[in-house]
Design a protein around this motif. Structure first.
Motif, PDB file in Angstrom:
ATOM      1  N   ARG A 168      55.101  40.738  55.289  1.00 61.89           N
ATOM      2  CA  ARG A 168      56.067  39.660  55.498  1.00 61.89           C
ATOM      3  C   ARG A 168      56.608  39.661  56.927  1.00 61.89           C
ATOM      4  N   VAL A 169      56.973  40.841  57.421  1.00 62.78           N
ATOM      5  CA  VAL A 169      57.572  40.928  58.755  1.00 62.78           C
ATOM      6  C   VAL A 169      56.549  40.610  59.837  1.00 62.78           C
ATOM      7  N   LEU A 170      55.348  41.189  59.736  1.00 65.37           N
ATOM      8  CA  LEU A 170      54.330  40.958  60.756  1.00 65.37           C
ATOM      9  C   LEU A 170      53.791  39.536  60.710  1.00 65.37           C
ATOM     10  N   GLY A 171      53.872  38.902  59.536  1.00 59.75           N
ATOM     11  CA  GLY A 171      53.386  37.533  59.418  1.00 59.75           C
ATOM     12  C   GLY A 171      54.396  36.484  59.835  1.00 59.75           C
ATOM     13  N   ALA A 172      55.625  36.916  60.087  1.00 55.12           N
ATOM     14  CA  ALA A 172      56.663  35.972  60.493  1.00 55.12           C
ATOM     15  C   ALA A 172      56.692  35.838  62.013  1.00 55.12           C
ATOM     16  N   GLU A 173      57.426  34.843  62.480  1.00 54.95           N
ATOM     17  CA  GLU A 173      57.591  34.665  63.918  1.00 54.95           C
ATOM     18  C   GLU A 173      58.413  35.823  64.488  1.00 54.95           C
ATOM     19  N   PRO A 174      57.922  36.487  65.543  1.00 56.43           N
ATOM     20  CA  PRO A 174      58.672  37.623  66.115  1.00 56.43           C
ATOM     21  C   PRO A 174      60.104  37.265  66.498  1.00 56.43           C
ATOM     22  N   ASP A 175      60.293  36.046  67.014  1.00 68.06           N
ATOM     23  CA  ASP A 175      61.642  35.636  67.403  1.00 68.06           C
ATOM     24  C   ASP A 175      62.563  35.554  66.192  1.00 68.06           C
ATOM     25  N   ALA A 176      62.031  35.078  65.060  1.00 70.28           N
ATOM     26  CA  ALA A 176      62.847  34.972  63.844  1.00 70.28           C
ATOM     27  C   ALA A 176      63.251  36.354  63.335  1.00 70.28           C
ATOM     28  N   VAL A 177      62.308  37.304  63.382  1.00 67.86           N
ATOM     29  CA  VAL A 177      62.616  38.664  62.941  1.00 67.86           C
ATOM     30  C   VAL A 177      63.637  39.296  63.870  1.00 67.86           C
ATOM     31  N   LEU A 178      63.431  39.148  65.176  1.00 63.94           N
ATOM     32  CA  LEU A 178      64.356  39.738  66.148  1.00 63.94           C
ATOM     33  C   LEU A 178      65.748  39.138  66.011  1.00 63.94           C
ATOM     34  N   THR A 179      65.805  37.825  65.800  1.00 64.85           N
ATOM     35  CA  THR A 179      67.104  37.170  65.615  1.00 64.85           C
ATOM     36  C   THR A 179      67.820  37.685  64.375  1.00 64.85           C
ATOM     37  N   ALA A 180      67.044  37.878  63.294  1.00 68.15           N
ATOM     38  CA  ALA A 180      67.643  38.381  62.056  1.00 68.15           C
ATOM     39  C   ALA A 180      68.189  39.799  62.229  1.00 68.15           C
ATOM     40  N   LEU A 181      67.482  40.616  62.999  1.00 64.99           N
ATOM     41  CA  LEU A 181      67.897  42.007  63.169  1.00 64.99           C
ATOM     42  C   LEU A 181      69.050  42.160  64.158  1.00 64.99           C
ATOM     43  N   MET A 182      69.141  41.278  65.128  1.00 68.61           N
ATOM     44  CA  MET A 182      70.133  41.430  66.191  1.00 68.61           C
ATOM     45  C   MET A 182      71.412  40.639  65.939  1.00 68.61           C
ATOM     46  N   ARG A 183      71.527  39.988  64.811  1.00 72.69           N
ATOM     47  CA  ARG A 183      72.753  39.259  64.510  1.00 72.69           C
ATOM     48  C   ARG A 183      73.933  40.210  64.372  1.00 72.69           C
ATOM     49  N   PRO A 184      75.128  39.809  64.812  1.00 75.23           N
ATOM     50  CA  PRO A 184      76.322  40.634  64.549  1.00 75.23           C
ATOM     51  C   PRO A 184      76.505  40.908  63.059  1.00 75.23           C
ATOM     52  N   ARG A 185      76.090  39.934  62.248  1.00 75.63           N
ATOM     53  CA  ARG A 185      76.197  40.112  60.795  1.00 75.63           C
ATOM     54  C   ARG A 185      75.359  41.288  60.317  1.00 75.63           C
ATOM     55  N   PHE A 193      73.552  45.751  52.632  1.00 76.86           N
ATOM     56  CA  PHE A 193      72.215  45.201  52.809  1.00 76.86           C
ATOM     57  C   PHE A 193      71.647  44.621  51.520  1.00 76.86           C
ATOM     58  N   THR A 194      71.849  45.304  50.403  1.00 75.70           N
ATOM     59  CA  THR A 194      71.277  44.805  49.151  1.00 75.70           C
ATOM     60  C   THR A 194      71.878  43.451  48.771  1.00 75.70           C
ATOM     61  N   TRP A 195      73.163  43.280  49.017  1.00 79.46           N
ATOM     62  CA  TRP A 195      73.815  41.990  48.777  1.00 79.46           C
ATOM     63  C   TRP A 195      73.143  40.913  49.619  1.00 79.46           C
ATOM     64  N   ALA A 196      72.965  41.210  50.918  1.00 82.12           N
ATOM     65  CA  ALA A 196      72.380  40.228  51.831  1.00 82.12           C
ATOM     66  C   ALA A 196      70.927  39.933  51.471  1.00 82.12           C
ATOM     67  N   VAL A 197      70.175  40.959  51.073  1.00 82.82           N
ATOM     68  CA  VAL A 197      68.773  40.750  50.688  1.00 82.82           C
ATOM     69  C   VAL A 197      68.692  39.853  49.465  1.00 82.82           C
ATOM     70  N   HIS A 198      69.512  40.135  48.470  1.00 80.36           N
ATOM     71  CA  HIS A 198      69.507  39.323  47.257  1.00 80.36           C
ATOM     72  C   HIS A 198      69.912  37.887  47.560  1.00 80.36           C
ATOM     73  N   SER A 199      70.914  37.715  48.424  1.00 77.04           N
ATOM     74  CA  SER A 199      71.352  36.376  48.788  1.00 77.04           C
ATOM     75  C   SER A 199      70.266  35.632  49.549  1.00 77.04           C
ATOM     76  N   ALA A 200      69.561  36.325  50.443  1.00 81.66           N
ATOM     77  CA  ALA A 200      68.494  35.680  51.225  1.00 81.66           C
ATOM     78  C   ALA A 200      67.357  35.217  50.327  1.00 81.66           C
ATOM     79  N   TYR A 201      67.049  35.992  49.295  1.00 79.59           N
ATOM     80  CA  TYR A 201      65.958  35.630  48.396  1.00 79.59           C
ATOM     81  C   TYR A 201      66.355  34.515  47.429  1.00 79.59           C
ATOM     82  N   THR A 202      67.571  34.607  46.876  1.00 83.57           N
ATOM     83  CA  THR A 202      67.943  33.721  45.771  1.00 83.57           C
ATOM     84  C   THR A 202      68.721  32.482  46.204  1.00 83.57           C
ATOM     85  N   SER A 203      69.511  32.576  47.272  1.00 86.65           N
ATOM     86  CA  SER A 203      70.356  31.456  47.682  1.00 86.65           C
ATOM     87  C   SER A 203      69.827  30.752  48.923  1.00 86.65           C
TER      88      SER A 203
END
Length: 528
Positions: A45-62, A214-224
């Motif tokens: 999933r990570v390698l198949g995504a856009e590098p900028d999208a992954v980097l943005t997700a990881l570097m967010r203050p959130r 993290f688990t809250w955020a992962v579940h929210s990203a998948y379901t919401s």
């Protein structure tokens, strides 16, 4: 004969690898590969995504805030379980305590209560929320994971070292830290590792307590949000945290293992009179059972007896059917975990190498990941590789095996590692085949510890929720899924019977686990 006794299997394997070792290594590689399916899914999933999208997700203050919350909660719960679990084990094994066996059983009861059930009880009863609510629930529900190994280690520890330290003027606390703690540290820290990995992967308790990790955020990203790239990126960070924990535990265990082990005569231990602190023993022993069992059960019983929707929604046939599914699927998961753990644990115990360490580390990944990630990875795997297994009981049992494999691997490695290699060598010189040595010597001695791990896996699988929701066959419910469905619709009175039956069913393996642990300690003390 003496040369045979002094040559360990690891040393012999270094000189001339045998066919049995090659088969064992290949089996361990296959088992670790199957256990790594969730990690492979994340990498795809990570390698198949856009590098900028992954980097943005990881570097967010959130993301940094979630990381701080996750690390803070994990460290706090692990430290609290270390202190409370060690104190409980010390009181049960060292103190002069009336009703010791009863207290030993009581101390394991929190294992039978799912963290989300305990969280529901506290949410319904009190205003506790956020970090402190999640900390309270996860601590009291996981303390037995430290208490049980610490208790076994304390009962096997040599008391003469502490007695000598006392005669040299050390206080009781200092003598314990300098002499007894080094003997029980490996087993205790192994329990702390399981606690930390559980906290990393928990979703139900933190969700009910409204503490965002993290688990809250992962579940929210998948379901919401339906953002699989964000969910995969966050899950990869969770996996990295789990690997770091396993690495740290291995470093500590490695230092201890280099000292070797010896079987020596152990003097009988005189129970410690607590004196003016006698009142403190029941308090220490009651903290976790009251907070994890009594409070949630009282809340559930109140809803059960006070809500009108109970009689109209709950039927005995539904409860019995869900209970049967829970027991059957958890037993299947325990069997899968044991089948995967045997080659990995045997290789790690008998042939220590970089490869065995890598394979053992790979087996721990599942426990560090949220159940929803493991469930989605197996949905992806089943549809792409074995479509016939999609939404089957076999795939759900396999998911349980992957999720809770670390509990079995650690027990196999520790149990087999405590079997003197010389016993196996003697059996070989007497004409036994390798299979005969395993069945007549190694398995017979190591089985109590391995059997306890099977019970622990089955107990944990009974309470698993996210992966079960994703992978269960259509029309199949477990006590956990029915409980979650009813609580989501606010039918608390109808949910109460499912929670009560779930705790009752899970209490069986918990009590057997206590009995198994006590019997194991007794057998080892007699053999010593």
């Amino acid at each position: 004969m003496r040369a045979a006794l002094l040559t360990t299997p690891a040393n012999r394997g270094a000189v001339r690898p045998s066919v049995a070792r090659l088969v064992l290594t290949a089996s361990a590689v296959v088992a670790a590969g199957l256990a790594s399916i969730p990690l492979v899914y994340l990498l795809v999933r990570v390698l198949g995504a856009e590098p900028d999208a992954v980097l943005t997700a990881l570097m967010r203050p959130r993301t940094l805030e979630l990381a701080a919350n996750t690390v803070g909660l994990t460290v706090a719960v692990a430290a609290a379980c270390l202190v409370l679990g060690t104190a409980t084990a010390w009181v049960l094994s060292q103190a002069r305590l009336p009703g010791r066996r009863v207290w030993t059983v009581v101390s394991t009861l929190p294992l039978a209560v799912p963290s989300y059930v305990a969280a529901f009880g506290w949410v319904a009863l009190s205003p506790v929320r956020g970090f402190w609510g999640a900390f309270l629930v996860l601590t009291v529900c996981n303390v037995p994971l430290v208490t049980l190994p610490a208790l076994a280690a304390l009962r096997m520890a040599n008391p003469s070292h502490e007695d000598v330290a006392r005669t040299l003027g050390r206080s009781r606390a200092r003598a314990f830290l300098e002499t007894t703690w080094p003997q029980i540290r490996p087993a205790t820290l192994a329990g702390v590792l399981l606690v930390a990995l559980y906290v990393l992967s928990d979703f139900g308790a933190v969700a009910l307590m409204r503490f965002e990790v993290f688990t809250w955020a992962v579940h929210s990203a998948y379901t919401s949000q339906f953002d699989r790239t964000l969910a995969a990126a966050l899950s990869t960070v969770l996996a990295a945290m789990g690997i770091a924990l396993v690495w740290a535990e291995r470093r500590l265990r490695g230092r201890e293992s280099e000292q070797g082990s010896a079987v020596t005569a152990r003097a009988a231990r005189t129970p410690v009179a607590l004196g003016r602190w006698t009142w403190a023993a029941p308090v220490v022993l009651s903290v976790a059972p009251v907070a994890a069992v009594v409070v949630p059960m009282a809340t559930l019983l109140r809803y059960f007896t006070g809500r009108a929707d109970t009689a109209t929604t709950v039927g005995a046939a539904d409860l019995a059917s869900d209970a049967l599914s829970t027991v059957t699927l958890s037993a299947g998961g325990a069997a899968v975990a044991l089948a995967l753990a045997l080659p990995i644990g045997l290789l790690a115990a008998r042939f220590r190498s970089h490869l065995s360490q890598v394979l053992e580390s790979a087996s721990y990944i599942g426990l560090a990941l949220p159940g929803i990630v493991v469930g989605l990875s197996l949905v992806f795997f089943s549809l792409a590789v074995v479509p016939a297994l999609y939404q089957s009981v076999w795939m759900l049992a396999f998911a349980y095996g992957v999720l809770f494999l670390p509990k079995a691997v650690g027990a196999v490695r520790a149990s087999v590692g405590q079997v003197e290699p010389g016993l196996e060598d003697v059996a070989r010189t007497l004409g036994s085949t390798r299979a005969g040595v395993w069945t007549r010597v190694t398995a017979r001695i190591a089985w109590p510890g391995i059997g306890a791990a099977v019970l622990l896996v089955a107990l944990t699988a009974m309470k698993e929720l996210p992966a079960t929701l994703l992978l269960r066959p259509t029309g199949t419910d477990t006590l956990a899924t029915s409980l979650w469905r009813l609580t989501e619709s606010a039918a608390y009175g109808a949910a109460a019977p499912y929670a009560l039956v779930l705790v009752a069913v899970a209490a069986g393996p918990a009590l057997l686990l206590t009995r198994e642990a006590v019997a194991t300690v007794r057998e080892r003390r007699e053999s010593a």
